[in-house]
Design an enzyme around this catalytic site. Structure first.
Site, mmCIF file in Angstrom:
data_model
loop_
_atom_site.group_PDB
_atom_site.id
_atom_site.type_symbol
_atom_site.label_atom_id
_atom_site.label_comp_id
_atom_site.label_asym_id
_atom_site.label_seq_id
_atom_site.Cartn_x
_atom_site.Cartn_y
_atom_site.Cartn_z
ATOM 1 N N LYS A 174 57.691 -8.331 -43.346
ATOM 2 C CA LYS A 174 57.754 -9.443 -42.379
ATOM 3 C C LYS A 174 59.008 -10.255 -42.639
ATOM 4 O O LYS A 174 59.510 -10.283 -43.769
ATOM 5 C CB LYS A 174 56.540 -10.364 -42.551
ATOM 6 C CG LYS A 174 56.223 -11.165 -41.306
ATOM 7 C CD LYS A 174 55.463 -10.314 -40.325
ATOM 8 C CE LYS A 174 54.999 -11.053 -39.114
ATOM 9 N NZ LYS A 174 53.934 -10.304 -38.421
ATOM 10 N N LYS A 183 57.179 -2.268 -42.335
ATOM 11 C CA LYS A 183 57.213 -2.532 -40.894
ATOM 12 C C LYS A 183 56.625 -3.902 -40.634
ATOM 13 O O LYS A 183 55.575 -4.246 -41.189
ATOM 14 C CB LYS A 183 56.349 -1.464 -40.184
ATOM 15 C CG LYS A 183 56.355 -1.574 -38.667
ATOM 16 C CD LYS A 183 57.486 -0.828 -38.050
ATOM 17 C CE LYS A 183 57.677 -1.143 -36.572
ATOM 18 N NZ LYS A 183 58.423 -2.405 -36.336
ATOM 19 N N THR A 238 49.941 -5.607 -27.826
ATOM 20 C CA THR A 238 49.030 -6.322 -28.720
ATOM 21 C C THR A 238 47.743 -6.664 -27.975
ATOM 22 O O THR A 238 46.626 -6.398 -28.440
ATOM 23 C CB THR A 238 49.701 -7.602 -29.259
ATOM 24 O OG1 THR A 238 50.934 -7.227 -29.886
ATOM 25 C CG2 THR A 238 48.827 -8.321 -30.256
ATOM 26 N N SER A 270 54.931 -0.075 -31.403
ATOM 27 C CA SER A 270 56.208 -0.092 -32.132
ATOM 28 C C SER A 270 56.438 1.263 -32.798
ATOM 29 O O SER A 270 57.549 1.797 -32.810
ATOM 30 C CB SER A 270 56.208 -1.175 -33.217
ATOM 31 O OG SER A 270 56.615 -2.412 -32.699
ATOM 32 N N LYS A 285 47.316 -3.567 -42.000
ATOM 33 C CA LYS A 285 47.227 -3.217 -40.573
ATOM 34 C C LYS A 285 47.738 -1.793 -40.335
ATOM 35 O O LYS A 285 47.097 -1.003 -39.643
ATOM 36 C CB LYS A 285 48.068 -4.223 -39.773
ATOM 37 C CG LYS A 285 47.824 -4.231 -38.297
ATOM 38 C CD LYS A 285 48.780 -5.193 -37.584
ATOM 39 C CE LYS A 285 48.599 -6.628 -38.033
ATOM 40 N NZ LYS A 285 49.486 -7.557 -37.279
ATOM 41 N N ASN A 304 52.814 -14.359 -25.648
ATOM 42 C CA ASN A 304 52.781 -12.962 -25.223
ATOM 43 C C ASN A 304 51.363 -12.390 -25.247
ATOM 44 O O ASN A 304 50.861 -11.895 -24.226
ATOM 45 C CB ASN A 304 53.732 -12.160 -26.123
ATOM 46 C CG ASN A 304 53.703 -10.681 -25.811
ATOM 47 O OD1 ASN A 304 52.792 -9.968 -26.206
ATOM 48 N ND2 ASN A 304 54.683 -10.211 -25.059
HETATM 49 N N1 GLU Z 1 54.533 -8.902 -35.107
HETATM 50 C C1 GLU Z 1 53.537 -7.934 -34.728
HETATM 51 C C2 GLU Z 1 52.376 -7.964 -35.708
HETATM 52 O O1 GLU Z 1 52.141 -8.940 -36.374
HETATM 53 C C3 GLU Z 1 54.122 -6.553 -34.487
HETATM 54 C C4 GLU Z 1 54.812 -5.928 -35.658
HETATM 55 C C5 GLU Z 1 55.575 -4.661 -35.310
HETATM 56 O O2 GLU Z 1 55.546 -4.230 -34.172
HETATM 57 O O3 GLU Z 1 56.197 -4.117 -36.235
HETATM 58 O O4 GLU Z 1 51.618 -7.024 -35.790
#
Ligand code: GLU
Length: 421
Positions: free
Chosen positions: A105, A69, A189, A350, A93, A219
């Site tokens: 990613k 993810k 976030t 998410s 995370k 954002n």
């Molecule tokens: N890009 C965000 C992060 O770095 C969200 C990732 C997601 O929602 O999968 O945590």
């Protein structure tokens, strides 16, 4: 130890956590390398009829705890090591928050501000075409990141539906509400970080009115400024890619948001509402109680860490503080709420979106906020207690907490596993 390469710096935190936990060295070894990283070149037709190519990547770092993810970043400086490091951070995370995911990613090396909307759509559809066999609701689930948004996720979801011949909303998160997006994903976030600060306010002995500096006004930065200002805190400085503004008595947040909504920089407000221009390099050292890095990696490093006056740093960006800066900040008793906890609200909502897509049953905004708050508080509290008991920084505590969960999953798969080989 000096400010090293991005991935080396990230692995410093893994080694540090392993020293505090009795884990099998094989577990640490496995987590040092990305499982798979694919590089492609996307060719798209520009509006003037010419063709242009863009480098793009998708990394599935580790899928031991579930499908990978993580977001897709559009940035002119994107490179493979950054993608893998960001995917490493996603792995930890998701484990910190106990989400049933591994880490991934993606990125495209592009300045999206140079593209028309039609070109951006063609590029986003090309990305999904290239990675249609990499992604999947049980395999790899992208989302927004720096310079990508719900509109782009919508195009990608649509492209995937065309390729596989049916709508599969759970293949990507951060979608527009109309395509199965979740309420509360937009500010998730920032909101997660805000809940964390509020929950630890007494433990951290934070004042009722804090002065806050926000570096990066995208954002995450915009929403956190709004949420904190709503509680009466004073936003004294903010910066974006064009510059920084300062007002000792507090900036007019509404005016800043209005400028951004018009596609302008925060600099457009200089000379109004008592806003003064500030050297953007100076924002890290602004006199304040709370500093919120909400832009890119390595913003607080060996050279500027000594200038930090804040008592608390909330890392809404990924990787904004280098390991060397961490040591300087720890000596100065600055508490850092680390990225893999502080900005995990985004991926948590998410996850809620993915769950709702699979159930076909949608929650209210109040339910989303309540569930996000309880997970942030639960994991934040655990890491706080762990850090206190062992006398280690919150970052090390967060890595120890996540590594314990990852080790358990890696061991549970068994040594012959496809997942752990
Ligand atoms: N890009 C965000 C992060 O770095 C969200 C990732 C997601 O929602 O999968 O945590």
């Amino acid at each position: 130890m000096s400010d090293g390469s991005l991935l080396d710096d990230a692995l410093v935190r893994l080694d540090e956590a392993a020293r505090h936990l009795n884990v099998d060295p094989d577990v640490v070894e496995k987590l040092k390398y990305a499982r798979e990283t694919t590089k492609v070149r996307l060719m798209i037709r520009m509006d003037d009829g010419s063709r242009k190519s863009f480098l793009a990547w998708r990394c599935r770092y580790d899928d031991t705890r579930g499908p990978t993810k993580g977001g897709i970043r559009y940035h002119p400086d994107a490179h493979v090591e950054e993608v893998e490091t960001l995917a490493f951070w996603m792995t930890f995370k998701c484990a910190v928050m106990n989400l049933p995911y591994g880490g991934g990613k993606g990125a495209v090396r592009v300045d999206p501000r140079q593209l028309s909307k039609a070109e951006l759509e063609r590029l986003s559809r090309a990305y999904m075409q290239a990675f249609a066999r990499t992604v999947g609701p049980d395999r790899d689930i992208p989302a927004p990141d720096v310079y990508t948004n719900s509109m782009i996720m919508g195009w990608m979801a649509d492209e995937y539906a065309q390729i596989v011949g049916q709508a599969v909303p759970a293949v990507i998160t951060g979608k527009p509400i109309a395509l199965g997006g979740s309420l509360g994903r937009g500010d998730a976030t920032a909101r997660g970080g805000y809940y964390l600060v509020r929950h630890l306010a007494d433990d951290l002995k934070l004042g009722k009115v804090m002065r806050v500096a926000v570096q990066g006004f995208g954002n995450a930065g915009q929403y956190v400024a709004q949420l904190l200002a709503g509680d009466g805190h004073r936003i004294v400085a903010v910066s974006d890619s064009q510059g920084a503004v300062y007002a000792g008595n507090g900036l007019n947040v509404e005016a800043l948001l209005a400028a951004k909504a018009r596609g302008k920089s925060v600099m457009a407000t200089v000379g109004q509402h008592g806003h003064e221009a500030l050297d953007p390099d100076k924002i890290v050292g602004v006199q304040c109680e709370l500093l919120v890095p909400a832009a890119l990696e390595n913003m607080i490093h060996a050279e500027n860490a000594k200038s930090v006056r804040a008592k608390l740093i909330l890392e809404l960006a990924n990787g904004p503080v280098t390991p060397e800066a961490d040591e300087i900040l720890a000596k100065a008793d600055v508490v850092v709420l680390p990225d893999i906890l502080a900005n995990a609200g985004g991926v948590t909502v998410s996850y809620f979106e993915w769950v709702q897509n699979r159930q076909g049953y949608y929650w209210t905004e109040q339910e989303i906020h309540g569930r996000l708050q309880s997970i942030m508080e639960r994991e934040g509290r655990t890491i706080w207690e762990l850090s206190r008991q062992r006398g280690i920084p919150m970052r090390t505590g967060a890595y120890v907490h996540a590594l314990g969960r990852l080790a358990e999953a890696i061991e549970a798969h068994g040594t012959q596993s496809f997942f752990t080989s």
